[in-house]
Design a protein around this motif. Sequence first.
Motif, PDB file in Angstrom:
ATOM      1  N   VAL A   1       0.852  -1.186   0.000  1.00 23.75           N
ATOM      2  CA  VAL A   1       0.000   0.000   0.000  1.00 23.75           C
ATOM      3  C   VAL A   1       0.887   1.235   0.000  1.00 23.75           C
ATOM      4  CG1 VAL A   1      -1.761   1.302   1.243  1.00 23.75           C
ATOM      5  CG2 VAL A   1      -1.829  -1.201   1.250  1.00 23.75           C
ATOM      6  N   TYR A   2       0.717   2.076  -1.021  1.00 18.15           N
ATOM      7  CA  TYR A   2       1.496   3.307  -1.137  1.00 18.15           C
ATOM      8  C   TYR A   2       0.642   4.476  -0.664  1.00 18.15           C
ATOM      9  CZ  TYR A   2       4.361   0.256  -4.004  1.00 18.15           C
ATOM     10  OH  TYR A   2       5.132  -0.784  -4.438  1.00 18.15           O
ATOM     11  N   THR A   3       1.150   5.203   0.309  1.00 14.89           N
ATOM     12  CA  THR A   3       0.347   6.269   0.889  1.00 14.89           C
ATOM     13  C   THR A   3       1.247   7.317   1.533  1.00 14.89           C
ATOM     14  OG1 THR A   3      -1.476   6.713   2.414  1.00 14.89           O
ATOM     15  CG2 THR A   3       0.120   5.065   3.103  1.00 14.89           C
ATOM     16  N   PHE A   4       0.618   8.409   1.991  1.00 17.81           N
ATOM     17  CA  PHE A   4       1.370   9.469   2.655  1.00 17.81           C
ATOM     18  C   PHE A   4       1.583   9.126   4.126  1.00 17.81           C
ATOM     19  CE2 PHE A   4      -0.475  11.885  -0.947  1.00 17.81           C
ATOM     20  CZ  PHE A   4       0.708  12.402  -1.470  1.00 17.81           C
ATOM     21  N   ARG A   5       2.120  10.084   4.866  1.00 16.93           N
ATOM     22  CA  ARG A   5       2.407   9.901   6.285  1.00 16.93           C
ATOM     23  C   ARG A   5       1.124   9.645   7.079  1.00 16.93           C
ATOM     24  NH1 ARG A   5       5.588  14.372   4.923  1.00 16.93           N
ATOM     25  NH2 ARG A   5       4.325  15.854   6.110  1.00 16.93           N
ATOM     26  N   PRO A   6       1.242   9.121   8.310  1.00 15.69           N
ATOM     27  CA  PRO A   6       0.055   8.741   9.090  1.00 15.69           C
ATOM     28  C   PRO A   6      -0.960   9.854   9.307  1.00 15.69           C
ATOM     29  CG  PRO A   6       2.019   7.799  10.081  1.00 15.69           C
ATOM     30  CD  PRO A   6       2.494   8.714   8.986  1.00 15.69           C
ATOM     31  N   ARG A   7      -0.553  11.118   9.269  1.00 20.42           N
ATOM     32  CA  ARG A   7      -1.475  12.204   9.559  1.00 20.42           C
ATOM     33  C   ARG A   7      -2.264  12.652   8.338  1.00 20.42           C
ATOM     34  NH1 ARG A   7       0.120  16.288  13.961  1.00 20.42           N
ATOM     35  NH2 ARG A   7      -2.111  16.002  14.185  1.00 20.42           N
ATOM     36  N   CYS A   8      -2.095  11.944   7.228  1.00 14.65           N
ATOM     37  CA  CYS A   8      -2.856  12.242   6.008  1.00 14.65           C
ATOM     38  C   CYS A   8      -4.279  11.696   6.144  1.00 14.65           C
ATOM     39  CB  CYS A   8      -2.164  11.615   4.803  1.00 14.65           C
ATOM     40  SG  CYS A   8      -3.116  11.698   3.281  1.00 14.65           S
ATOM     41  N   SER A   9      -5.280  12.532   5.886  1.00 12.67           N
ATOM     42  CA  SER A   9      -6.667  12.098   6.026  1.00 12.67           C
ATOM     43  C   SER A   9      -7.020  11.028   4.994  1.00 12.67           C
ATOM     44  CB  SER A   9      -7.601  13.298   5.890  1.00 12.67           C
ATOM     45  OG  SER A   9      -7.474  13.888   4.613  1.00 12.67           O
ATOM     46  N   TYR A  10      -6.437  11.089   3.788  1.00  8.71           N
ATOM     47  CA  TYR A  10      -6.722  10.068   2.788  1.00  8.71           C
ATOM     48  C   TYR A  10      -6.164   8.716   3.228  1.00  8.71           C
ATOM     49  CZ  TYR A  10      -8.197  13.763  -0.453  1.00  8.71           C
ATOM     50  OH  TYR A  10      -8.858  14.818  -1.054  1.00  8.71           O
ATOM     51  N   ARG A  11      -5.039   8.746   3.922  1.00  5.43           N
ATOM     52  CA  ARG A  11      -4.498   7.483   4.451  1.00  5.43           C
ATOM     53  C   ARG A  11      -5.468   6.905   5.477  1.00  5.43           C
ATOM     54  NH1 ARG A  11       1.552   6.099   6.729  1.00  5.43           N
ATOM     55  NH2 ARG A  11       0.995   4.349   8.053  1.00  5.43           N
ATOM     56  N   ARG A  12      -6.032   7.749   6.324  1.00  9.10           N
ATOM     57  CA  ARG A  12      -6.985   7.256   7.316  1.00  9.10           C
ATOM     58  C   ARG A  12      -8.234   6.683   6.634  1.00  9.10           C
ATOM     59  NH1 ARG A  12      -5.340  12.041  10.075  1.00  9.10           N
ATOM     60  NH2 ARG A  12      -7.268  13.106   9.486  1.00  9.10           N
ATOM     61  N   ARG A  13      -8.647   7.283   5.517  1.00  4.68           N
ATOM     62  CA  ARG A  13      -9.790   6.743   4.766  1.00  4.68           C
ATOM     63  C   ARG A  13      -9.447   5.356   4.195  1.00  4.68           C
ATOM     64  NH1 ARG A  13     -13.959  10.178   3.468  1.00  4.68           N
ATOM     65  NH2 ARG A  13     -13.667  12.351   4.086  1.00  4.68           N
ATOM     66  N   LEU A  14      -8.219   5.210   3.705  1.00  6.14           N
ATOM     67  CA  LEU A  14      -7.804   3.922   3.155  1.00  6.14           C
ATOM     68  C   LEU A  14      -7.752   2.868   4.260  1.00  6.14           C
ATOM     69  CD1 LEU A  14      -6.898   2.483   0.598  1.00  6.14           C
ATOM     70  CD2 LEU A  14      -4.549   3.207   1.074  1.00  6.14           C
ATOM     71  N   GLU A  15      -7.262   3.242   5.420  1.00  7.34           N
ATOM     72  CA  GLU A  15      -7.237   2.314   6.557  1.00  7.34           C
ATOM     73  C   GLU A  15      -8.653   1.894   6.944  1.00  7.34           C
ATOM     74  OE1 GLU A  15      -5.130   4.734   9.315  1.00  7.34           O
ATOM     75  OE2 GLU A  15      -3.140   4.088   8.636  1.00  7.34           O
ATOM     76  N   ALA A  16      -9.583   2.859   6.912  1.00 13.66           N
ATOM     77  CA  ALA A  16     -10.981   2.545   7.250  1.00 13.66           C
ATOM     78  C   ALA A  16     -11.598   1.614   6.204  1.00 13.66           C
ATOM     79  CB  ALA A  16     -11.786   3.841   7.355  1.00 13.66           C
ATOM     80  N   TRP A  17     -11.200   1.776   4.935  1.00 17.23           N
ATOM     81  CA  TRP A  17     -11.714   0.914   3.862  1.00 17.23           C
ATOM     82  C   TRP A  17     -11.279  -0.524   4.102  1.00 17.23           C
ATOM     83  CZ3 TRP A  17      -9.070  -1.313  -0.586  1.00 17.23           C
ATOM     84  CH2 TRP A  17      -9.943  -1.827  -1.563  1.00 17.23           C
ATOM     85  N   PHE A  18     -10.026  -0.721   4.460  1.00 12.90           N
ATOM     86  CA  PHE A  18      -9.549  -2.079   4.775  1.00 12.90           C
ATOM     87  C   PHE A  18     -10.260  -2.618   6.017  1.00 12.90           C
ATOM     88  CE2 PHE A  18      -6.052  -1.214   1.885  1.00 12.90           C
ATOM     89  CZ  PHE A  18      -5.716  -2.476   1.411  1.00 12.90           C
ATOM     90  N   ALA A  19     -10.406  -1.769   7.031  1.00  9.77           N
ATOM     91  CA  ALA A  19     -11.035  -2.209   8.274  1.00  9.77           C
ATOM     92  C   ALA A  19     -12.491  -2.614   8.049  1.00  9.77           C
ATOM     93  CB  ALA A  19     -10.957  -1.091   9.313  1.00  9.77           C
ATOM     94  N   ALA A  20     -13.180  -1.923   7.135  1.00 11.90           N
ATOM     95  CA  ALA A  20     -14.587  -2.239   6.864  1.00 11.90           C
ATOM     96  C   ALA A  20     -14.737  -3.651   6.310  1.00 11.90           C
ATOM     97  CB  ALA A  20     -15.174  -1.223   5.893  1.00 11.90           C
ATOM     98  N   SER A  21     -13.719  -4.128   5.600  1.00  8.56           N
ATOM     99  CA  SER A  21     -13.752  -5.500   5.060  1.00  8.56           C
ATOM    100  C   SER A  21     -13.050  -6.491   5.982  1.00  8.56           C
ATOM    101  CB  SER A  21     -13.073  -5.532   3.678  1.00  8.56           C
ATOM    102  OG  SER A  21     -13.790  -4.757   2.741  1.00  8.56           O
ATOM    103  N   ARG A  22     -12.573  -5.993   7.126  1.00  5.23           N
ATOM    104  CA  ARG A  22     -11.846  -6.817   8.084  1.00  5.23           C
ATOM    105  C   ARG A  22     -10.657  -7.497   7.433  1.00  5.23           C
ATOM    106  NH1 ARG A  22     -16.766  -9.526  11.728  1.00  5.23           N
ATOM    107  NH2 ARG A  22     -17.696  -7.515  12.325  1.00  5.23           N
ATOM    108  N   VAL A  23      -9.946  -6.686   6.655  1.00 11.31           N
ATOM    109  CA  VAL A  23      -8.749  -7.157   5.957  1.00 11.31           C
ATOM    110  C   VAL A  23      -7.557  -6.326   6.420  1.00 11.31           C
ATOM    111  CG1 VAL A  23      -7.620  -7.381   3.712  1.00 11.31           C
ATOM    112  CG2 VAL A  23     -10.048  -7.918   3.946  1.00 11.31           C
ATOM    113  N   ALA A  24      -6.469  -6.989   6.767  1.00 11.17           N
ATOM    114  CA  ALA A  24      -5.262  -6.274   7.181  1.00 11.17           C
ATOM    115  C   ALA A  24      -4.579  -5.648   5.965  1.00 11.17           C
ATOM    116  CB  ALA A  24      -4.294  -7.221   7.880  1.00 11.17           C
ATOM    117  N   MET A  25      -4.072  -4.446   6.133  1.00  6.56           N
ATOM    118  CA  MET A  25      -3.343  -3.800   5.054  1.00  6.56           C
ATOM    119  C   MET A  25      -2.019  -4.522   4.823  1.00  6.56           C
ATOM    120  SD  MET A  25      -3.990   0.255   5.938  1.00  6.56           S
ATOM    121  CE  MET A  25      -3.144   0.860   4.466  1.00  6.56           C
ATOM    122  N   GLY A  26      -1.590  -4.536   3.565  1.00  8.63           N
ATOM    123  CA  GLY A  26      -0.284  -5.093   3.256  1.00  8.63           C
ATOM    124  C   GLY A  26       0.820  -4.167   3.746  1.00  8.63           C
TER     125      GLY A  26
END
Length: 289
Positions: A185-210
């Motif tokens: 998963v290519y993304t910005f630093r942890p404080r990026c809101s889009y990164r938090r959205r991507l984390e929530a997308w994975f969490a919604a499917s109960r899938v761990a991020m690579g």
Amino acid sequence: MELSQLRIFQAVAEEGSIAKAAVRMSRVPSNLSTRLRQLEESLGVELFLRERQRLQLSAAGKVLQSYAERLFALQAEAEAALKGGEPAGDFTIGSMYSTAAIHLPAMLACYHRAYPAVNLQVQTQPSGELVEGLIGGRLDAALIDGPMEYAELDGLPLFEEELVLITAAGHGPVASAADVAGESVYTFRPRCSYRRRLEAWFAASRVAMGQIMEIESYHSMLACVVAGGGVALVPSSMLASLPGRESVDAHALAAPFDRTTTWLMWRKGMLGANLRAWIELQQGRLQAP
């Protein structure tokens, strides 16, 4: 303590070097060194830690930097008020990277044409750092993925963005995070809101991020997806502007992860002439046919 000394202190803090600050201020380094030493002596503290070729703010320096930024903001607001409320002085706006690349150029050009007397400055950072800049007084306003609930801030929505997931070409359909499980998963630093959205997308499917690979630009993010596979979350307007976009597949996301609203935010009680003019211009520009 004089404002001129604080200007020197601020420049050195931002540049991390007296020599670079001197170039920025069109002054000789020895003059800056003398004024900075006088400031430290008058306050009785060391404002910088001298480490090799770079100056780092000390604990006392960080405290002074916060107050200095607020003082300069108040100075600009006072000058504007004394000039009949006309926009003038410094105006610093922060922006997310994608907004700065796609939407901000037209906004800046519109504002500069209308108010050439304003010294307009831009800082690009992740949303979390932009919020810190607003609360700390380093920014007059910021374009942020919102809304964000902070007691210290006010704001208004400006425009919507569509978000898409990009994969290497020929990847196959992506209906949920399960379809990209284990991929980088290519993304910005942890404080990026889009990164938090991507984390929530994975969490919604109960899938761990690579494996998470932190990238500092959308151009590099796209190149990494093209070269090594993996996935990234990108605003569709940003993707449309990137060379090489034809080498990846863009996958639509299901609600509520498919859209986001960019807000203009500022500190409560700090709606001065510069910011008011910005709001009026941008609302008029966005509402025009």
